[in-house]
Write a protein that holds these residues in place. Sequence first.
Motif, short mmCIF file in Angstrom:
data_model
loop_
_atom_site.label_atom_id
_atom_site.label_comp_id
_atom_site.label_asym_id
_atom_site.label_seq_id
_atom_site.Cartn_x
_atom_site.Cartn_y
_atom_site.Cartn_z
N VAL A 133 -29.52 -31.96 -20.29
CA VAL A 133 -30.94 -32.31 -20.26
C VAL A 133 -31.05 -33.82 -20.06
CG1 VAL A 133 -33.07 -32.46 -21.60
CG2 VAL A 133 -31.68 -30.39 -21.70
N LEU A 180 -32.59 -27.19 -23.61
CA LEU A 180 -31.21 -26.78 -23.35
C LEU A 180 -31.01 -25.31 -23.71
CD1 LEU A 180 -28.60 -28.12 -22.31
CD2 LEU A 180 -27.95 -28.51 -24.70
N ARG A 183 -33.19 -23.24 -21.13
CA ARG A 183 -32.77 -23.43 -19.74
C ARG A 183 -33.97 -23.58 -18.80
NH1 ARG A 183 -27.68 -19.18 -19.01
NH2 ARG A 183 -26.48 -19.92 -20.81
N TYR A 203 -34.03 -29.86 -17.25
CA TYR A 203 -32.82 -29.05 -17.46
C TYR A 203 -32.01 -29.06 -16.16
CZ TYR A 203 -29.77 -25.01 -18.19
OH TYR A 203 -28.67 -24.20 -18.30
#
Length: 387
Positions: A133, A180, A183, A203
């Motif tokens: 990220v 994270l 996603r 992301y």
Amino acid sequence: MSLAKEIRQIIEAYDQATAQGKRTALATVVHVDGSSYRRPGARMLITEDGELTGAISGGCLEGDALRKSLLVIMQDYPMLVTYDTSDEDDALLGVGLGCNGIIRVLIEPVSGSVSPNPVEFLKKLEKDRYPAVLVTLFSLEDHRSRMQGTCLFLKEKESAGELDGRLLQESLLQESITVLENRHSVFRKYRAEQEEIVAFIQYIEPEINLVIAGAGNDIFPVVEMAGILGWKVTLIDGRPNYANKQRFSSCTIVIGEPEKALNMIETDNRTAVLLMTHNYNYDKVMMRQLLQKDIPYIGMLGPEKKRERLLDELREEGMEINAAPANVFSPVGLDIGAETSEEIALSAISEIKAVFAGKPGKYLRDNKGSIHKTNDTELTDKININA
């Protein structure tokens, strides 16, 4: 070209510019309303003598971004630039582009005396294959705000970056952890130091890792197309006179029998495997091992009868296999009427891209809505803090 390849090229250009004593700036598309050629996360490196690496559009914005970047480099000050391609009265950036969107580009100086600088964050992305990220702040209220810039990096076992405001730092870190896990990139608004600031929490996945079993002449266009996209390519074959650096200079090459070859490479959830050996027994042994791994895409040349025969034989040998494993794609590729090796390569590469993007591979003209998810660019009023 993939985002990963673009980032690699930016890193190489930055290192070269630094070695030559050149100052640089990094332009990042941080937000888009409506349609645009590039989406948030597209980047371009600009040197003080006008060299460009990467892209923030199809070529229509780069000239103006270059001029503004030279000002950023000279003043050592970040700048948010807004391009309104939906304004029909704008002869330069309006109806002539046909994009019909508002594009916000953050241009920040890249200084070797400031650590970590934006390119150093990009280097952290490249050192392994973990998802990451990257947080970039920008201000809609003050386009010259000092708070703007790439400020935070997060991977599963690593983080970098530090902000002046403790509460903002903690909030961004927690949001990055959520991104994270989910996603999916998001935007968040903050009220910090009496200023509203927007965080683009991006992301970033690793590049696709393409493993090809086979090293015949029909592999050449597959390797070439995958290379253009920036994918990592590994060849597996038992014939050293076919699989060698003279024939495939850009690939990692593994020579060995199918029982051992797969154990010599690492696979993950960004790995695609193409079985193109034209050897039924080799493909069968490879398929037996692949079905025991968590691989999203396994493509195999040949007709449906070959696939059914191969799977039936594996069942007879004791493997528990569903009627049609969702990750097995055979016949391989999208239906584009492919006949030549180049057309088959295009078909297979397109199918792999569609699978990893979660797309059906249909005509874009049949889409009833936006090509991209609209919630990708929503500026959510979620967090207001005094940092």
